[in-house]
Design a protein around this motif. Structure first.
Motif, PDB file in Angstrom:
ATOM      1  N   ILE A 142      24.271  24.738  32.146  1.00 31.10           N
ATOM      2  CA  ILE A 142      23.167  25.354  32.889  1.00 31.10           C
ATOM      3  C   ILE A 142      23.691  26.513  33.733  1.00 31.10           C
ATOM      4  CG2 ILE A 142      21.393  24.987  34.655  1.00 31.10           C
ATOM      5  CD1 ILE A 142      21.197  22.096  33.642  1.00 31.10           C
ATOM      6  N   TRP A 143      23.064  27.679  33.565  1.00 25.82           N
ATOM      7  CA  TRP A 143      23.363  28.865  34.366  1.00 25.82           C
ATOM      8  C   TRP A 143      22.163  29.139  35.248  1.00 25.82           C
ATOM      9  CZ3 TRP A 143      25.414  32.666  30.058  1.00 25.82           C
ATOM     10  CH2 TRP A 143      26.704  32.249  29.662  1.00 25.82           C
ATOM     11  N   HIS A 144      22.409  29.462  36.505  1.00 23.58           N
ATOM     12  CA  HIS A 144      21.355  29.760  37.466  1.00 23.58           C
ATOM     13  C   HIS A 144      21.385  31.245  37.821  1.00 23.58           C
ATOM     14  CE1 HIS A 144      20.844  25.439  38.071  1.00 23.58           C
ATOM     15  NE2 HIS A 144      22.162  25.361  38.224  1.00 23.58           N
ATOM     16  N   TYR A 145      20.214  31.845  37.921  1.00 20.91           N
ATOM     17  CA  TYR A 145      20.042  33.216  38.393  1.00 20.91           C
ATOM     18  C   TYR A 145      19.073  33.137  39.566  1.00 20.91           C
ATOM     19  CZ  TYR A 145      22.018  34.747  33.909  1.00 20.91           C
ATOM     20  OH  TYR A 145      22.836  34.952  32.820  1.00 20.91           O
ATOM     21  N   PHE A 146      19.396  33.804  40.670  1.00 25.15           N
ATOM     22  CA  PHE A 146      18.505  33.689  41.820  1.00 25.15           C
ATOM     23  C   PHE A 146      18.599  34.890  42.748  1.00 25.15           C
ATOM     24  CE2 PHE A 146      22.476  31.618  42.863  1.00 25.15           C
ATOM     25  CZ  PHE A 146      22.718  31.874  44.207  1.00 25.15           C
ATOM     26  N   THR A 147      17.565  35.023  43.565  1.00 25.13           N
ATOM     27  CA  THR A 147      17.502  36.049  44.602  1.00 25.13           C
ATOM     28  C   THR A 147      17.598  35.343  45.938  1.00 25.13           C
ATOM     29  OG1 THR A 147      15.998  37.319  43.205  1.00 25.13           O
ATOM     30  CG2 THR A 147      16.142  37.962  45.514  1.00 25.13           C
ATOM     31  N   ALA A 148      18.442  35.854  46.808  1.00 23.09           N
ATOM     32  CA  ALA A 148      18.601  35.264  48.132  1.00 23.09           C
ATOM     33  C   ALA A 148      18.509  36.357  49.190  1.00 23.09           C
ATOM     34  CB  ALA A 148      19.939  34.538  48.238  1.00 23.09           C
ATOM     35  N   ASP A 149      17.975  36.006  50.334  1.00 19.20           N
ATOM     36  CA  ASP A 149      17.883  36.932  51.460  1.00 19.20           C
ATOM     37  C   ASP A 149      19.174  36.845  52.257  1.00 19.20           C
ATOM     38  OD1 ASP A 149      17.327  38.451  53.668  1.00 19.20           O
ATOM     39  OD2 ASP A 149      15.380  37.543  54.077  1.00 19.20           O
ATOM     40  N   GLY A 150      20.020  37.847  52.059  1.00 22.22           N
ATOM     41  CA  GLY A 150      21.281  37.882  52.788  1.00 22.22           C
ATOM     42  C   GLY A 150      21.207  38.724  54.051  1.00 22.22           C
ATOM     43  N   GLY A 151      20.012  39.220  54.389  1.00 23.03           N
ATOM     44  CA  GLY A 151      19.827  40.007  55.595  1.00 23.03           C
ATOM     45  C   GLY A 151      20.229  41.466  55.461  1.00 23.03           C
ATOM     46  N   SER A 152      20.540  41.914  54.246  1.00 27.67           N
ATOM     47  CA  SER A 152      21.017  43.289  54.073  1.00 27.67           C
ATOM     48  C   SER A 152      19.930  44.265  53.621  1.00 27.67           C
ATOM     49  CB  SER A 152      22.170  43.317  53.067  1.00 27.67           C
ATOM     50  OG  SER A 152      21.720  42.839  51.807  1.00 27.67           O
ATOM     51  N   VAL A 153      18.711  43.773  53.354  1.00 31.21           N
ATOM     52  CA  VAL A 153      17.628  44.645  52.896  1.00 31.21           C
ATOM     53  C   VAL A 153      16.891  45.211  54.110  1.00 31.21           C
ATOM     54  CG1 VAL A 153      15.454  44.748  51.613  1.00 31.21           C
ATOM     55  CG2 VAL A 153      17.386  43.439  50.703  1.00 31.21           C
ATOM     56  N   ASP A 154      16.853  46.553  54.203  1.00 27.51           N
ATOM     57  CA  ASP A 154      16.208  47.254  55.313  1.00 27.51           C
ATOM     58  C   ASP A 154      15.142  48.196  54.757  1.00 27.51           C
ATOM     59  OD1 ASP A 154      15.448  48.620  57.570  1.00 27.51           O
ATOM     60  OD2 ASP A 154      17.355  49.677  57.820  1.00 27.51           O
ATOM     61  N   LEU A 155      13.951  47.672  54.544  1.00 27.60           N
ATOM     62  CA  LEU A 155      12.879  48.468  53.947  1.00 27.60           C
ATOM     63  C   LEU A 155      12.252  49.468  54.919  1.00 27.60           C
ATOM     64  CD1 LEU A 155      11.192  45.761  51.696  1.00 27.60           C
ATOM     65  CD2 LEU A 155      12.463  47.782  50.947  1.00 27.60           C
ATOM     66  N   SER A 156      12.652  49.436  56.169  1.00 21.81           N
ATOM     67  CA  SER A 156      12.136  50.437  57.105  1.00 21.81           C
ATOM     68  C   SER A 156      12.854  51.772  56.914  1.00 21.81           C
ATOM     69  CB  SER A 156      12.283  49.963  58.549  1.00 21.81           C
ATOM     70  OG  SER A 156      13.656  49.772  58.862  1.00 21.81           O
ATOM     71  N   ASN A 157      14.071  51.738  56.340  1.00 19.31           N
ATOM     72  CA  ASN A 157      14.856  52.962  56.191  1.00 19.31           C
ATOM     73  C   ASN A 157      15.330  53.259  54.777  1.00 19.31           C
ATOM     74  OD1 ASN A 157      15.067  53.759  59.036  1.00 19.31           O
ATOM     75  ND2 ASN A 157      16.174  51.829  59.265  1.00 19.31           N
ATOM     76  N   LYS A 158      15.301  52.277  53.877  1.00 18.83           N
ATOM     77  CA  LYS A 158      15.901  52.465  52.549  1.00 18.83           C
ATOM     78  C   LYS A 158      14.984  51.937  51.456  1.00 18.83           C
ATOM     79  CE  LYS A 158      20.525  51.822  54.458  1.00 18.83           C
ATOM     80  NZ  LYS A 158      21.713  50.956  54.477  1.00 18.83           N
ATOM     81  N   SER A 159      15.222  52.447  50.235  1.00 19.44           N
ATOM     82  CA  SER A 159      14.563  51.919  49.047  1.00 19.44           C
ATOM     83  C   SER A 159      15.632  51.347  48.125  1.00 19.44           C
ATOM     84  CB  SER A 159      13.769  53.010  48.331  1.00 19.44           C
ATOM     85  OG  SER A 159      12.629  53.356  49.080  1.00 19.44           O
ATOM     86  N   TYR A 160      15.219  50.356  47.325  1.00 18.08           N
ATOM     87  CA  TYR A 160      16.167  49.589  46.532  1.00 18.08           C
ATOM     88  C   TYR A 160      15.773  49.544  45.062  1.00 18.08           C
ATOM     89  CZ  TYR A 160      17.806  48.037  51.084  1.00 18.08           C
ATOM     90  OH  TYR A 160      18.305  48.009  52.361  1.00 18.08           O
ATOM     91  N   LEU A 161      16.767  49.223  44.242  1.00 17.53           N
ATOM     92  CA  LEU A 161      16.564  49.049  42.815  1.00 17.53           C
ATOM     93  C   LEU A 161      17.028  47.651  42.448  1.00 17.53           C
ATOM     94  CD1 LEU A 161      15.553  50.831  40.452  1.00 17.53           C
ATOM     95  CD2 LEU A 161      17.938  51.365  39.971  1.00 17.53           C
ATOM     96  N   ALA A 162      16.146  46.881  41.786  1.00 15.62           N
ATOM     97  CA  ALA A 162      16.444  45.493  41.430  1.00 15.62           C
ATOM     98  C   ALA A 162      16.285  45.276  39.931  1.00 15.62           C
ATOM     99  CB  ALA A 162      15.511  44.555  42.191  1.00 15.62           C
ATOM    100  N   LEU A 163      16.885  44.213  39.428  1.00 13.74           N
ATOM    101  CA  LEU A 163      16.756  43.781  38.033  1.00 13.74           C
ATOM    102  C   LEU A 163      16.276  42.335  38.013  1.00 13.74           C
ATOM    103  CD1 LEU A 163      20.070  45.028  36.394  1.00 13.74           C
ATOM    104  CD2 LEU A 163      17.790  45.579  35.584  1.00 13.74           C
ATOM    105  N   GLY A 164      15.361  41.997  37.083  1.00 16.25           N
ATOM    106  CA  GLY A 164      14.918  40.615  36.988  1.00 16.25           C
ATOM    107  C   GLY A 164      13.899  40.398  35.888  1.00 16.25           C
ATOM    108  N   THR A 165      13.171  39.301  36.008  1.00 13.88           N
ATOM    109  CA  THR A 165      12.142  38.910  35.038  1.00 13.88           C
ATOM    110  C   THR A 165      10.767  39.011  35.694  1.00 13.88           C
ATOM    111  OG1 THR A 165      12.155  36.593  35.723  1.00 13.88           O
ATOM    112  CG2 THR A 165      13.759  37.239  34.012  1.00 13.88           C
ATOM    113  N   PRO A 166       9.693  38.940  34.897  1.00 17.41           N
ATOM    114  CA  PRO A 166       8.357  38.942  35.511  1.00 17.41           C
ATOM    115  C   PRO A 166       8.175  37.827  36.534  1.00 17.41           C
ATOM    116  CG  PRO A 166       8.161  39.379  33.169  1.00 17.41           C
ATOM    117  CD  PRO A 166       9.615  39.019  33.425  1.00 17.41           C
ATOM    118  N   GLU A 167       8.746  36.667  36.268  1.00 23.95           N
ATOM    119  CA  GLU A 167       8.619  35.545  37.200  1.00 23.95           C
ATOM    120  C   GLU A 167       9.339  35.844  38.522  1.00 23.95           C
ATOM    121  OE1 GLU A 167       9.649  30.769  37.511  1.00 23.95           O
ATOM    122  OE2 GLU A 167       9.988  31.822  35.628  1.00 23.95           O
TER     123      GLU A 167
END
Length: 197
Positions: A80-105
């Motif tokens: 079993i392999w797990h893929y996940f998104t976690a909030d590490g506190g490094s996302v600052d949407l007030s000043n930056k934009s981001y690029l992510a990869l994932g699935t529709p879910e």
């Protein structure tokens, strides 16, 4: 207000390459939104670039801290392999934009967490026959090619990226990568510029 542009697509659609090129694209100034996985690192991957590579113990620790936004688990030929998104506190949407990869879910869960107006889908498509050929060529380059895993990923994509799931996620626009990759990448870059304007 910053945004998270969420790239999705079946395996071998070129989404990883487009992701990397968009991060380096002059003028966009996108930051990587890096997810986690417990699967083994592949040849030419770097921890903290494609994924944060961790183990099941690391996943459980982040779950106990309430930091896991979404989690997907796949029963592979290696276990079993797990893929996940976690909030590490490094996302600052007030000043930056981001690029992510994932699935529709995973896109839906990240959008629910950060807000619909801040998380925008970018769905990359390639004809199925072309995808399979690309997957086989890529696997041949691995130190120990595993064609059973190619087949598993191909079939899993049929479920993860079914038309029903794409519709449920509210994804309506698609970007074709059947032709020269540069054309697809520039079309996506133009869309991002428009959304950031």
């Amino acid at each position: 207000m910053g945004k998270i542009f969420y790239i999705m697509g079946k395996s071998a659609t070129g989404k990883d390459t487009i992701y990397e090129e968009l991060l380096e694209h002059g003028g966009l100034e996108l930051q990587p939104f890096i997810m986690y996985t417990t699967r083994p690192i592949r040849a030419n991957e770097t921890d903290g670039v494609q994924y944060h590579f961790t183990d099941v113990e690391g996943l459980r620790r982040m779950q106990s801290e309430g930091r896991v936004i979404e989690l997907r688990s796949y029963n592979t030929v290696h276990g079993i392999w797990h893929y996940f998104t976690a909030d590490g506190g490094s996302v600052d949407l007030s000043n930056k934009s981001y690029l992510a990869l994932g699935t529709p879910e995973s896109y839906q869960k990240v959008r629910a967490y950060y807000g619909e107006e801040r998380v925008l889908p970018i769905y990359i498509e390639v004809a199925d026959a072309e995808r399979l050929e690309r997957s086989i060529k890529r696997e041949k380059k691995q130190e120990n090619p595993n064609f059973s895993e190619v087949c598993r990923r191909y079939l899993a994509d049929e479920e993860d990226f079914s038309e029903e799931k794409i519709a449920q996620a509210g994804i309506s626009r698609r970007f074709s990568n059947d032709g020269p990759r540069e054309e697809c990448m520039e079309t996506v870059a133009a869309y991002i510029r428009k959304m950031l304007a």
